[in-house]
Design a protein around this motif. Structure first.
Motif, PDB file in Angstrom:
ATOM      1  N   ALA A 254       0.575  -1.105   0.407  1.00 31.21           N
ATOM      2  CA  ALA A 254       0.000  -0.130   0.007  1.00 31.21           C
ATOM      3  C   ALA A 254       1.104   1.161  -0.068  1.00 31.21           C
ATOM      4  O   ALA A 254       0.527   2.435   0.123  1.00 31.21           O
ATOM      5  N   VAL A 255       2.374   0.733   0.281  1.00 27.35           N
ATOM      6  CA  VAL A 255       2.713   2.449   0.495  1.00 27.35           C
ATOM      7  C   VAL A 255       3.259   3.739  -0.673  1.00 27.35           C
ATOM      8  O   VAL A 255       3.052   4.325  -0.158  1.00 27.35           O
ATOM      9  N   ARG A 256       2.236   3.108  -2.262  1.00 32.23           N
ATOM     10  CA  ARG A 256       2.235   4.005  -3.324  1.00 32.23           C
ATOM     11  C   ARG A 256       1.099   3.643  -3.530  1.00 32.23           C
ATOM     12  O   ARG A 256       0.230   2.526  -3.911  1.00 32.23           O
TER      13      ARG A 256
ATOM     14  N   LEU B 184      20.332   3.549   3.328  1.00 32.25           N
ATOM     15  CA  LEU B 184      19.995   3.960   3.976  1.00 32.25           C
ATOM     16  C   LEU B 184      19.254   5.200   3.415  1.00 32.25           C
ATOM     17  O   LEU B 184      20.093   5.848   3.057  1.00 32.25           O
ATOM     18  N   PRO B 185      17.945   4.977   4.248  1.00 27.24           N
ATOM     19  CA  PRO B 185      16.753   6.134   3.938  1.00 27.24           C
ATOM     20  C   PRO B 185      16.466   7.812   4.099  1.00 27.24           C
ATOM     21  O   PRO B 185      16.999   8.022   4.837  1.00 27.24           O
ATOM     22  N   LEU B 186      17.122   8.616   3.034  1.00 22.40           N
ATOM     23  CA  LEU B 186      17.500   9.775   3.329  1.00 22.40           C
ATOM     24  C   LEU B 186      16.444  10.885   3.240  1.00 22.40           C
ATOM     25  O   LEU B 186      15.874  11.424   3.876  1.00 22.40           O
TER      26      LEU B 186
ATOM     27  N   ILE C  21      14.892   7.989  -1.764  1.00 19.61           N
ATOM     28  CA  ILE C  21      14.258   9.204  -1.645  1.00 19.61           C
ATOM     29  C   ILE C  21      12.901   9.290  -2.012  1.00 19.61           C
ATOM     30  O   ILE C  21      12.437   9.144  -3.078  1.00 19.61           O
ATOM     31  N   ILE C  22      12.107  10.750  -2.315  1.00 12.70           N
ATOM     32  CA  ILE C  22      10.561  10.906  -1.934  1.00 12.70           C
ATOM     33  C   ILE C  22      11.046  11.961  -2.716  1.00 12.70           C
ATOM     34  O   ILE C  22      11.500  13.474  -2.575  1.00 12.70           O
ATOM     35  N   VAL C  23      10.771  12.653  -4.687  1.00 18.13           N
ATOM     36  CA  VAL C  23      10.709  14.394  -4.827  1.00 18.13           C
ATOM     37  C   VAL C  23       9.128  14.190  -4.525  1.00 18.13           C
ATOM     38  O   VAL C  23       8.041  14.229  -4.828  1.00 18.13           O
TER      39      VAL C  23
HETATM   40  N1  5AD Z   1       5.007   8.468  -1.514  1.00 18.10           N
HETATM   41  C1  5AD Z   1       5.734   8.065  -2.418  1.00 18.10           C
HETATM   42  N2  5AD Z   1       7.423   6.991  -1.212  1.00 18.10           N
HETATM   43  C2  5AD Z   1       7.155   6.738  -0.439  1.00 18.10           C
HETATM   44  N3  5AD Z   1       7.976   5.734   0.239  1.00 18.10           N
HETATM   45  C3  5AD Z   1       7.176   5.847   1.654  1.00 18.10           C
HETATM   46  N4  5AD Z   1       5.762   6.106   1.070  1.00 18.10           N
HETATM   47  C4  5AD Z   1       5.769   6.693   0.214  1.00 18.10           C
HETATM   48  C5  5AD Z   1       4.383   7.223  -0.091  1.00 18.10           C
HETATM   49  N5  5AD Z   1       3.561   8.450   0.318  1.00 18.10           N
HETATM   50  C6  5AD Z   1       9.015   6.054   0.179  1.00 18.10           C
HETATM   51  C7  5AD Z   1      10.041   5.427   0.699  1.00 18.10           C
HETATM   52  C8  5AD Z   1      10.126   4.598   1.703  1.00 18.10           C
HETATM   53  C9  5AD Z   1       9.981   3.981   0.943  1.00 18.10           C
HETATM   54  C10 5AD Z   1       9.682   2.280   1.043  1.00 18.10           C
HETATM   55  O1  5AD Z   1       9.254   3.889  -0.320  1.00 18.10           O
HETATM   56  O2  5AD Z   1      11.029   6.205   0.780  1.00 18.10           O
HETATM   57  O3  5AD Z   1      11.953   4.882   2.294  1.00 18.10           O
END
Ligand code: 5AD
Length: 447
Positions: free
Chosen positions: A56-58, A266-268, A308-310
């Motif tokens: 469900a993360v994206r 290592l998530p930044l 990374i999330i942009v």
């Molecule tokens: N939108 C985009 N990327 C996400 N992540 C987690 N939640 C979201 C979101 N809502 C990414 C983060 C995390 C990886 C597993 O997924 O970068 O570290």
């Protein structure tokens, strides 16, 4: 094993989306079902039970699952007796939507209900009406005593921690996987020993913030100290750590043991302090840089990757540029780069409007990927001429004359199959690197 509910010949196919934790959870479900007489089907066509273990993360991950479910509907129309279940993170979040958009689904269960899977499948068989739903989260469930049915091979996962307490504002995980729980060390070690006895050589310890692991007096570094003692396990990896829980003790433990691989994810998330703050990441960019420097000082040849999330709400051009600068400064070996995806129920979705248009997000992501690809290519090509120790995994996907495996620092390495001896998965070879792409090392065995 008690015989209750045993149905010999029932074949189950589990399809997994998302992270390694989900793959491990699918193995757990496989284990639970195998003790009740279920066997693994090679594909969905030959299965009596199909379980889709979801992410469900994206939003994209969820759309893929809905796409897959509508494909399976056709199959279910032909064979209505097949049980179709949706498990894991999406089940937790979208139980109503699933039953609306995919009413032909028979079973919807969350990540804390796998122990009850056999009984829930029984219920599906007994009732033709509404789907069977069990999405209760459980603060205690660590699946103690259950034996996963691991994919055969040399490398396997052990879940050491479930759930997450960090509540980053973008992230759905704490809502779908519940509170953080550490698995008892005895249980983890028993699983690792069992893997070693079955010929596994590499174990990856899994947790949402794996280094925050705690069980009574045992912290993550203590746990690693015990895992490395297990004879037969040659390589230990873990994922994913949370930056502010990375203690000097953990760095020292990693530096001390050759078995702990020289690779760290290592998530930044962002290089901008403003964005990090709105994300509720608990560090500044400087603190993150310092951590990377400390780790590199203790383990000079360590490879690193990141997330990374942009396009997070409020991200300005300057914020984005700081992320680019951070990637340039740190030079990760590779990066998993994502566009922000708003998730219902998170703090960000309630309080931080998704302001940026898709085009801006898209162009930022594309430029960042391009930059990271160039950095990866430089790093990988920089390895030409060096020798890496590779654990053989098997035949290369591209060419049956080649073998492949990972270096200690997690780089996929491809090399010709030697003519003079038979290598099997789990063997170690030294490979001299002669060429590289941005994701793969190419070379030849020197001994
Ligand atoms: N939108 C985009 N990327 C996400 N992540 C987690 N939640 C979201 C979101 N809502 C990414 C983060 C995390 C990886 C597993 O997924 O970068 O570290």
């Amino acid at each position: 094993m008690p015989n209750v509910g045993q149905r010999p010949g029932r074949r189950v196919f589990i399809e997994t989306y998302g992270c390694q934790m989900n793959l491990a959870d699918s193995e757990l479900m496989g284990g639970v079902l195998s003790t009740r007489g279920y066997t693994a089907a090679p594909n969905h066509e030959e299965a009596d039970v199909i379980l889709i273990n979801t992410c469900a993360v994206r939003e994209r991950a969820e759309e893929r699952v809905f796409g897959r479910l509508s494909y399976l509907l056709r199959f279910k129309n032909e064979r209505p007796e097949v049980i179709l279940g949706v498990t894991g993170c999406m089940a937790e979040r979208l139980r109503e939507v699933i039953t609306e958009r995919a009413p032909y689904v028979d079973l919807v269960i969350g990540p804390d209900a796998y122990r009850r899977l056999p009984e829930l499948l029984e219920q599906c068989q007994e009732s033709d009406a509404d789907p069977v739903i069990d999405v209760k989260l459980d603060r205690e469930e660590t699946y103690k005593g259950l034996q996963p049915e691991r994919r055969p091979g040399i490398s396997g996962w052990v879940t050491v921690q479930r759930g997450c307490d960090k509540f980053c504002t973008f992230c759905i995980v704490p809502f779908v996987r519940g509170r953080e729980r550490g698995v008892a060390p005895e249980e983890i070690l028993a699983q690792c020993r069992d893997m070693a006895a079955r010929g596994y050589k590499e174990v990856t310890l899994l947790g949402q913030t794996v280094n925050s692991y705690r069980h009574e007096d045992t912290d993550f570094a203590d746990l690693l100290e015990e895992v490395v003692k297990i004879e037969g396990i040659e390589r230990v990896r873990f994922t994913s750590p949370y930056p502010t829980d990375f203690t000097p003790k953990l760095i020292a433990t990693m530096a001390k043991h050759d078995k702990i691989c020289n690779y760290l994810h290592l998530p930044l998330q962002s290089g901008s302090d403003q964005t990090l703050e709105t994300m509720k990441r608990l560090y500044t960019s400087e603190e993150f840089f310092k951590l990377v420097d400390d780790i590199r000082q203790a383990i000079p040849d360590i490879a690193m990757s990141t997330d990374i999330i942009v396009g997070f709400p409020g991200e300005t051009d300057e914020d984005y540029q700081k992320t680019v600068d951070a990637l340039e400064r740190i030079r990760f070996d590779f990066g998993y780069l994502f566009k922000y995806s708003e998730r219902d129920g998170t703090f960000a979705s309630r309080k931080l409007p998704d302001t940026l248009d898709e085009a801006t997000k898209g162009s930022r992501l594309a430029a960042l990927i391009k930059r990271q690809e160039a950095i990866s290519a430089e790093i990988f090509k920089g390895r030409i001429g060096s020798t890496v120790r590779v654990m053989v995994e098997g035949e290369s996907r591209r060419d049956a004359n080649d073998l492949c495996g990972r270096s200690d620092d997690f780089k996929m390495t491809v090399f010709p199959r030697p003519a003079d001896r038979e290598l099997k998965p789990g063997d170690f070879v030294n490979v001299r690197i002669t060429d590289a792409t941005s994701h793969t090392l190419l070379g030849e065995i020197i001994d």
